[in-house]
Design a protein around this motif. Structure first.
Motif, mmCIF file in Angstrom:
data_model
loop_
_atom_site.group_PDB
_atom_site.id
_atom_site.type_symbol
_atom_site.label_atom_id
_atom_site.label_comp_id
_atom_site.label_asym_id
_atom_site.label_seq_id
_atom_site.Cartn_x
_atom_site.Cartn_y
_atom_site.Cartn_z
ATOM 1 N N GLN A 2 13.742 38.479 -48.194
ATOM 2 C CA GLN A 2 12.699 39.864 -48.572
ATOM 3 C C GLN A 2 12.696 40.833 -49.423
ATOM 4 O O GLN A 2 14.434 41.311 -49.383
ATOM 5 N N LEU A 3 12.332 41.616 -49.561
ATOM 6 C CA LEU A 3 12.110 42.965 -50.723
ATOM 7 C C LEU A 3 10.995 43.598 -50.427
ATOM 8 O O LEU A 3 9.690 43.199 -49.752
ATOM 9 N N VAL A 4 12.155 44.797 -50.037
ATOM 10 C CA VAL A 4 10.490 45.914 -49.252
ATOM 11 C C VAL A 4 10.493 47.161 -49.983
ATOM 12 O O VAL A 4 11.088 47.578 -50.350
ATOM 13 N N GLU A 5 9.388 47.531 -50.137
ATOM 14 C CA GLU A 5 9.322 48.613 -51.098
ATOM 15 C C GLU A 5 8.766 49.751 -49.736
ATOM 16 O O GLU A 5 8.288 50.232 -48.612
ATOM 17 N N SER A 6 9.097 51.273 -50.782
ATOM 18 C CA SER A 6 9.110 52.064 -50.141
ATOM 19 C C SER A 6 9.209 53.267 -50.964
ATOM 20 O O SER A 6 9.652 53.433 -51.750
ATOM 21 N N GLY A 7 8.590 54.307 -50.018
ATOM 22 C CA GLY A 7 8.875 56.248 -51.254
ATOM 23 C C GLY A 7 7.875 56.354 -52.216
ATOM 24 O O GLY A 7 7.666 57.412 -52.985
ATOM 25 N N GLY A 8 6.819 55.679 -51.859
ATOM 26 C CA GLY A 8 5.689 56.015 -52.303
ATOM 27 C C GLY A 8 5.108 57.322 -51.626
ATOM 28 O O GLY A 8 5.597 57.440 -50.952
ATOM 29 N N GLY A 9 3.679 57.298 -52.436
ATOM 30 C CA GLY A 9 3.188 58.659 -51.660
ATOM 31 C C GLY A 9 2.351 59.490 -52.929
ATOM 32 O O GLY A 9 1.665 59.187 -53.821
ATOM 33 N N GLY A 14 3.370 66.088 -63.061
ATOM 34 C CA GLY A 14 4.113 66.566 -63.225
ATOM 35 C C GLY A 14 5.189 66.500 -62.569
ATOM 36 O O GLY A 14 6.231 67.259 -62.686
ATOM 37 N N GLY A 15 5.459 66.145 -61.261
ATOM 38 C CA GLY A 15 5.841 65.439 -59.715
ATOM 39 C C GLY A 15 7.268 64.634 -60.383
ATOM 40 O O GLY A 15 6.741 64.134 -61.393
ATOM 41 N N SER A 16 7.501 64.049 -58.439
ATOM 42 C CA SER A 16 8.470 63.554 -59.080
ATOM 43 C C SER A 16 8.548 62.763 -57.583
ATOM 44 O O SER A 16 7.744 63.021 -56.825
ATOM 45 N N LEU A 17 8.567 61.320 -57.892
ATOM 46 C CA LEU A 17 9.092 60.614 -56.427
ATOM 47 C C LEU A 17 9.987 59.382 -57.127
ATOM 48 O O LEU A 17 10.391 59.467 -58.125
ATOM 49 N N ARG A 18 11.281 59.051 -55.501
ATOM 50 C CA ARG A 18 11.520 58.063 -56.071
ATOM 51 C C ARG A 18 11.888 56.647 -55.298
ATOM 52 O O ARG A 18 11.151 56.700 -54.019
#
Length: 125
Positions: A2-9, A14-18
């Motif tokens: 399984q691959l599980v993504e997280s960290g969106g929003g 101009g901002g950042s996300l990981r």
């Protein structure tokens, strides 16, 4: 596997996300793995891919210099650091992997063995 993504929003321009993509059920040591996205217009786009063993990476031109793909082999997790985000980066981001390490097939023909469900990234005022 399984691959599980997280960290969106939701983030301002101009901002950042990981983003994170955690793999369970197998180690990714010999994989090619990458990030792709599905836009609100339902188009599938490439973002970046990496070969876990040798670290070679490929980026789509539109994200080159703003996004960085990386691997933490101890955590069996892939990351996407996204900086200088733009409204056109809005999409569902998902990870996909080739267990045989076929990076070019993954990049050019979107051939994969495993895929996550995705995480929503919205860039808006």
């Amino acid at each position: 596997v399984q691959l599980v993504e997280s960290g969106g929003g939701l983030v301002l321009p101009g901002g950042s996300l990981r983003l994170s993509c955690a793999a369970t059920g197998a180690t990714m040591d010999s994989w090619a793995i990458g990030w792709f996205r599905q836009t609100p217009e339902n188009e599938h786009e490439r973002v970046a891919v990496i070969h876990v063993r040798d670290g070679s990476a490929v980026y789509e031109d539109s994200v080159q210099g703003r996004f960085t793909i990386s691997i933490d082999r101890a955590k069996n997790t892939m990351y996407l650091q996204m900086n200088s985000l733009k409204p056109q980066d809005t999409a569902v981001y998902y990870c996909a992997a080739s267990r045989r390490g076929w990076l070019l097939a993954l990049w050019q023909r979107h051939q994969y063995d495993y895929r996550g469900r995705g995480t929503q990234v919205t860039v808006s005022e």
